[in-house]
Design an enzyme around this catalytic site. Structure first.
Site, PDB file in Angstrom:
ATOM      1  N   GLY A 180      59.883  53.544  65.881  1.00 48.88           N
ATOM      2  CA  GLY A 180      58.832  54.110  66.715  1.00 48.88           C
ATOM      3  C   GLY A 180      58.962  53.581  68.122  1.00 48.88           C
ATOM      4  O   GLY A 180      59.914  52.877  68.456  1.00 48.88           O
ATOM      5  N   GLY A 181      58.002  53.928  68.949  1.00 44.11           N
ATOM      6  CA  GLY A 181      58.038  53.497  70.333  1.00 44.11           C
ATOM      7  C   GLY A 181      57.928  51.995  70.478  1.00 44.11           C
ATOM      8  O   GLY A 181      58.301  51.430  71.492  1.00 44.11           O
TER       9      GLY A 181
ATOM     10  N   ASP B 170      49.024  58.966  72.621  1.00 41.04           N
ATOM     11  CA  ASP B 170      50.333  59.412  72.157  1.00 41.04           C
ATOM     12  C   ASP B 170      50.211  60.189  70.850  1.00 41.04           C
ATOM     13  O   ASP B 170      50.928  59.961  69.889  1.00 41.04           O
ATOM     14  CB  ASP B 170      51.290  58.223  71.994  1.00 41.04           C
ATOM     15  CG  ASP B 170      52.743  58.666  71.890  1.00 41.04           C
ATOM     16  OD1 ASP B 170      53.023  59.845  72.196  1.00 41.04           O
ATOM     17  OD2 ASP B 170      53.593  57.847  71.497  1.00 41.04           O
TER      18      ASP B 170
END
Ligand SMILES: *[C@@H]1O[C@H](CO)[C@@H](O)[C@H](O)[C@H]1NC(C)=O
Ligand SMILES: *[C@@H]1O[C@H](CO)[C@@H](O)[C@H](O)[C@H]1NC(C)=O
Ligand SMILES: *[C@@H]1O[C@H](CO)[C@@H](O)[C@H](O)[C@H]1NC(C)=O
Ligand SMILES: *[C@@H]1O[C@H](CO)[C@@H](O)[C@H](O)[C@H]1NC(C)=O
Ligand SMILES: *[C@@H]1O[C@H](CO)[C@@H](O)[C@H](O)[C@H]1NC(C)=O
Ligand SMILES: *[C@@H]1O[C@H](CO)[C@@H](O)[C@H](O)[C@H]1NC(C)=O
Ligand SMILES: *[C@@H]1O[C@H](CO)[C@@H](O)[C@H](O)[C@H]1NC(C)=O
Ligand SMILES: *[C@@H]1O[C@H](CO)[C@@H](O)[C@H](O)[C@H]1NC(C)=O
Ligand SMILES: *[C@@H]1O[C@H](CO)[C@@H](O)[C@H](O)[C@H]1NC(C)=O
Length: 803
Positions: free
Chosen positions: A498-499, A613
């Site tokens: 993931g980010g 997000d």
């Protein structure tokens, strides 16, 4: 034979190309193949995976990549292309290598006269050797279906012949490159008189039990399967004096061209379907599905439930020694076989292992109960047969093992309990009824009171009205525990990136978890981190992923979440084959779930979190396909000054960012509403906003939806694979709300409660204006956003200019 003239030429061509038979003394060498009559299967030489070895095999003819269904010389490969097969005049098919040495043979022989002897590849994928070919006296000598490899094809029999003692079962390949028998097998419980179920074994140890047979199929099926709608197989069990076997015929489902069931080298059972010729396989089932499918995982009298924490509990009437975690479930009150003993019905269960059970085919449930009650060593009974009006009686003697609770499609199990235990259970039920009615009255009173109080206290600030917050159960885990749970962060356990860093799957105290290992470069202080975690842990809602705990040690910071077996929405929605699992009712439910989760984040929780997000990749799906928003609050934990590419200034993902946020860096709940609108249009259309470009007019997805809306053709937006399951009314409303959410001006977008109400079908909807779709790739790339190395598809972008 009379043939129309027009087909003559075609037939000649077909015959030249290949035939479906091998005649006596004819040899087929490497490079030549034979093809079944309707070109469904092909037989010839091949090399699997990266191997250079040559094998004689049968593969599906109409698949994009070669899919092998059967291998003759599994253990004795040819080392070059000099091999050939031939049939002798006794009906013995053999494979010779370049030196003329026989390395494999069918070892079959025809008894008596053997006129018209041939070997033939059938459209079922079965290679048969028979005499009397094309006479009305065909007689089978040998068939490959009696010697299956790792693949089950419809029409095969898996089971045991009690006369010859021969068993037929599936054996995995050693690896993708090596078809020799691997460690895993799929076998029936092949003991005369035992009730039918399958085992996946690793060598001799049982890993997963599939079944028992319920008259239609095997219990132990995962929830999302296209086969629930269009069954691939109709399965039968045949048991008689001489043999016992399972067989499946293809159902009359015309939407499936081919299907196959495979035991993989890693020990999974996978069922594949092919919807159209030359299309990729769709994997419809994988077993084991979850932790509870591990054989006997909760011990005798234990009961596994993948929907609870921890997974392992005891059957009703049984308990563990609470001061000893490793103890097994024991009867709370010992049985004495007294007259007061009886049975407690447990619903939605996977019936216990039938190894300890005795089966009678023609006993009703009442007779079954009597039979169990009359025998003091009988611990439970059930009717395994779920066909309408179906009867049958399973009686268990001794341990009840490998029991689990299903969220649906389970069966009823009746467990013997002591008299006092039964009374207790009944009393509990009675008490419950009384409690319920009392609580109904109290609730009503409470409601009136609450309304009164609320009016008085209306003006108090949000921060003070914290009474509805549940207490946060967040645990600090040690690094060694997490390391063990994830097998030392093994690559195999990595779920994705993931980010904020990689995510791993693990099993901790019997529960499956997802571990988010945050990038080490975060500059956040430990106390600060801990406070944030505790704060986030208080955000609890059905549509948010639950944080179970965290881990801080040295440089390491980790968040431990509940594990979501169906992964993220984007992995289903944007995958050509997996998207078939998402029908319209499911998609609509997902839209609603996300909306409710968002409402909670924005308004109903104390923290008022703006997600920043929201995207398909951050929506996870649990085992019931209930959507859960993930990564909320992470944005808050990482402050603006963090400058590692993956973690700094988390500000959304291309395709989901609202215009005011992208350009001016202004964000509010309305930026989440914008992202939600994009998400809704993606869910309806099954297309990524970021990748969608209309071929005629270069519209992006939002522009396309708007154009269709104006032309009154909203239904054209819908994913082709959804026909005809959708409700037009729900689709229209969703598209409409989606468009309202992606309006250019913040004021034109609905606020969160209004958006939820709109989706719920309340009130008439205002007309949307032209949505914000300045957001085209070209513009974005050239000016406002610099793609970073990490900004591959769907990964959180980390930098936005223009602040
Ligand atoms: C295959 O058949 C041909 C004649 O049809 C023969 O010359 C050749 O030796 C055979 N090869 C093998 C390996 O039997
Ligand atoms: C054929 O098999 C034999 C026995 O395994 C081996 O000695 C021989 O080298 C093989 N020949 C070829 C051409 O592979
Ligand atoms: C079939 O052929 C193989 C190899 O030539 C031989 O070992 C075997 O005995 C034969 N079997 C029968 C039944 O003829
Ligand atoms: C071939 O079959 C016979 C009897 O059917 C058996 O005795 C023999 O061992 C088999 N040979 C091989 C190589 O399997
Ligand atoms: C069919 O085959 C059986 C034995 O395989 C033989 O007894 C019978 O005579 C045959 N019938 C015909 C019509 O050929
Ligand atoms: C398919 O349909 C035919 C005719 O309706 C029926 O006789 C047959 O039993 C069906 N096959 C299966 C496997 O259900
Ligand atoms: C429960 O386990 C503890 C620790 O192992 C033991 O001391 C105790 O005797 C057990 N109690 C029962 C009722 O078995
Ligand atoms: C079960 O079926 C058999 C044969 O149909 C019958 O003889 C027998 O009495 C039946 N048993 C019971 C318990 O009904
Ligand atoms: C109870 O059932 C078991 C298993 O079928 C059997 O061995 C035993 O004799 C039965 N006991 C009585 C008292 O019927």
């Amino acid at each position: 034979m009379l043939l129309p003239y027009t087909t003559f030429f075609f037939l000649v061509l077909t015959t030249c190309r290949s035939s479906d038979t091998i005649a006596v003394h004819q040899n087929i060498s490497d490079g030549q193949t034979i093809v079944s009559e309707n070109a469904k299967f092909e037989l010839g030489f091949f090399s699997p995976g990266n191997s250079k070895n040559r094998y004689l095999g049968i593969w599906f003819k109409n698949t994009p990549s070669q899919t092998v269904a059967w291998v003759a010389n599994r253990e004795t490969p040819l080392i070059d292309t000099s091999g050939a097969i031939k049939l002798d005049n006794q009906g013995n098919l053999s494979l010779v290598n370049g030196s003329g040495i026989v390395i494999w043979s069918s070892n079959s022989s025809a008894s008596g006269t053997n006129t018209n002897l041939i070997a033939q590849l059938l459209d079922s994928g079965n290679l048969v050797i028979k005499t009397g070919y094309k006479s009305n006296n065909e007689s089978l000598i040998w068939q490959s279906f009696d010697y299956p490899g790792d693949t089950y094809l419809t029409g095969m029999k898996l089971g045991k012949n009690f006369i010859t003692g021969r068993e037929t079962f599936l054996t995995s390949w050693k690896s993708e490159d090596d078809p020799s028998p691997g460690e895993y097998t799929l076998r029936f419980l092949m003991v005369k008189g035992k009730y039918q179920q399958f085992y996946i074994r690793r060598s001799s140890a049982i890993e997963t039990r599939i079944g028992p047979y319920n008259g239609i199929s095997f219990s132990g099926r995962p929830l999302i399967t296209p086969d629930a709608i269009n069954p691939v197989y109709v399965s039968y069990i045949v048991v008689n004096q001489n043999e016992m076997y399972f067989t499946a015929l293809s159902s009359n489902d015309t939407t499936t061209v081919s299907s196959r069931t495979v035991v993989t080298p890693g020990g999974k059972l996978e069922i594949f379907q092919q919807k159209f010729a030359n299309q990729d396989w769709i994997k419809s089932i994988t077993l084991p599905v979850d932790y509870c499918d591990n054989y006997r995982v909760c011990g005798p009298y234990g009961s596994c439930n993948a929907a609870t924490t921890p997974y392992c509990g005891c059957l009703k009437g049984f308990e563990r020694n609470t001061s000893d975690d490793t103890s097994v479930c024991r009867q709370s009150i010992a049985l004495d076989c007294g007259p007061g003993e009886g049975f407690e019905k447990l619903s939605s269960m996977k019936l216990p292992d039938t190894e300890n059970a005795v089966f009678s085919g023609n006993m009703s449930l009442q007779d079954c109960e009597v039979a169990c009650k009359n025998n003091c060593s009988c611990t439970a009974y059930a009717n395994p047969n779920i066909t309408p009006g179906g009867i049958g009686c399973l009686l268990w003697f001794g341990g009840l093992t490998d029991v689990r609770v299903y969220s649906q499609n389970g069966q009823d199990l009746y467990v013997r309990l002591a008299a006092s235990e039964l009374k207790f259970q009944r009393k509990k039920r009675a008490v419950m009824v009384v409690t319920l009615s009392i609580s109904a009255v109290l609730t009503l009173l409470g409601l009136v009171l609450a309304l009164y109080i609320r009016r008085k206290w209306k003006k108090r600030s949000d921060a003070e009205s914290s009474s509805q917050m549940g207490s946060a159960d967040v645990t600090l885990f040690s690094l060694s525990n997490i390391s063990r749970a994830t097998n030392d962060f093994a690559v195999d356990n990595k779920l994705g990136e993931g980010g904020f860093g990689p995510v791993y799957k693990g099993v901790l105290e019997g529960q499956e978890i997802a571990v988010k290992r945050l990038s080490k470069s975060s500059q956040q202080g430990l106390d600060e981190f801990k406070n944030e975690v505790i704060c986030i842990a208080k955000l609890q809602h059905r549509n948010l992923v639950k944080l179970l705990g965290y881990c801080i040690q040295g440089n390491e910071k980790m968040l431990i979440y509940e594990y979501m077996p169906n992964k993220s929405l984007d992995s289903l929605l944007f995958d050509e084959s997996r998207k078939l699992f998402l029908d319209w009712p499911q998609r609509f439910q997902i839209i609603h779930g996300i909306a409710r989760g968002l409402l909670y984040l924005h308004q109903d929780s104390r923290l008022k979190v703006v997600h920043r997000d929201l995207k398909a990749g951050n929506i996870l799906l649990d085992h019931q396909m209930c959507p859960k928003i993930s990564d909320f609050g992470l944005a808050r934990m990482f402050k603006e000054d963090e400058n590692e590419a993956n973690t700094k200034r988390v500000v959304g993902t291309l395709g989901y960012i609202s215009p005011e946020y992208a350009v001016n860096g202004i964000y509010s709940v309305k930026s989440d509403i914008f992202s939600f609108g994009v998400l809704v249009l993606e869910i309806v259309s099954g297309k990524k906003n970021r990748e969608f470009v209309h071929e005629d007019n270069e519209d992006n997805l939002l522009g396309h939806a708007w154009r269709l809306y104006k032309e009154g053709r909203c239904l054209d937006l819908i994913d082709e694979c959804l026909c005809p399951s959708y409700s037009a009314c729900e689709v229209l409303r969703s598209v409409h709300v989606g468009l309202l959410c992606v309006q250019q001006r913040v004021e034109d977008r609905p606020n969160t409660p209004t958006m939820v109400a709109m989706l719920g079908g309340e009130g008439s909807l205002p007309s949307p204006k032209k949505p914000a779709f300045f957001f085209q790739e070209t513009e974005v790339n050239s000016t406002s956003i610099h793609p970073l190395p990490s900004s591959v598809n769907g990964v959180t972008l980390s930098q936005v200019d223009g602040r």
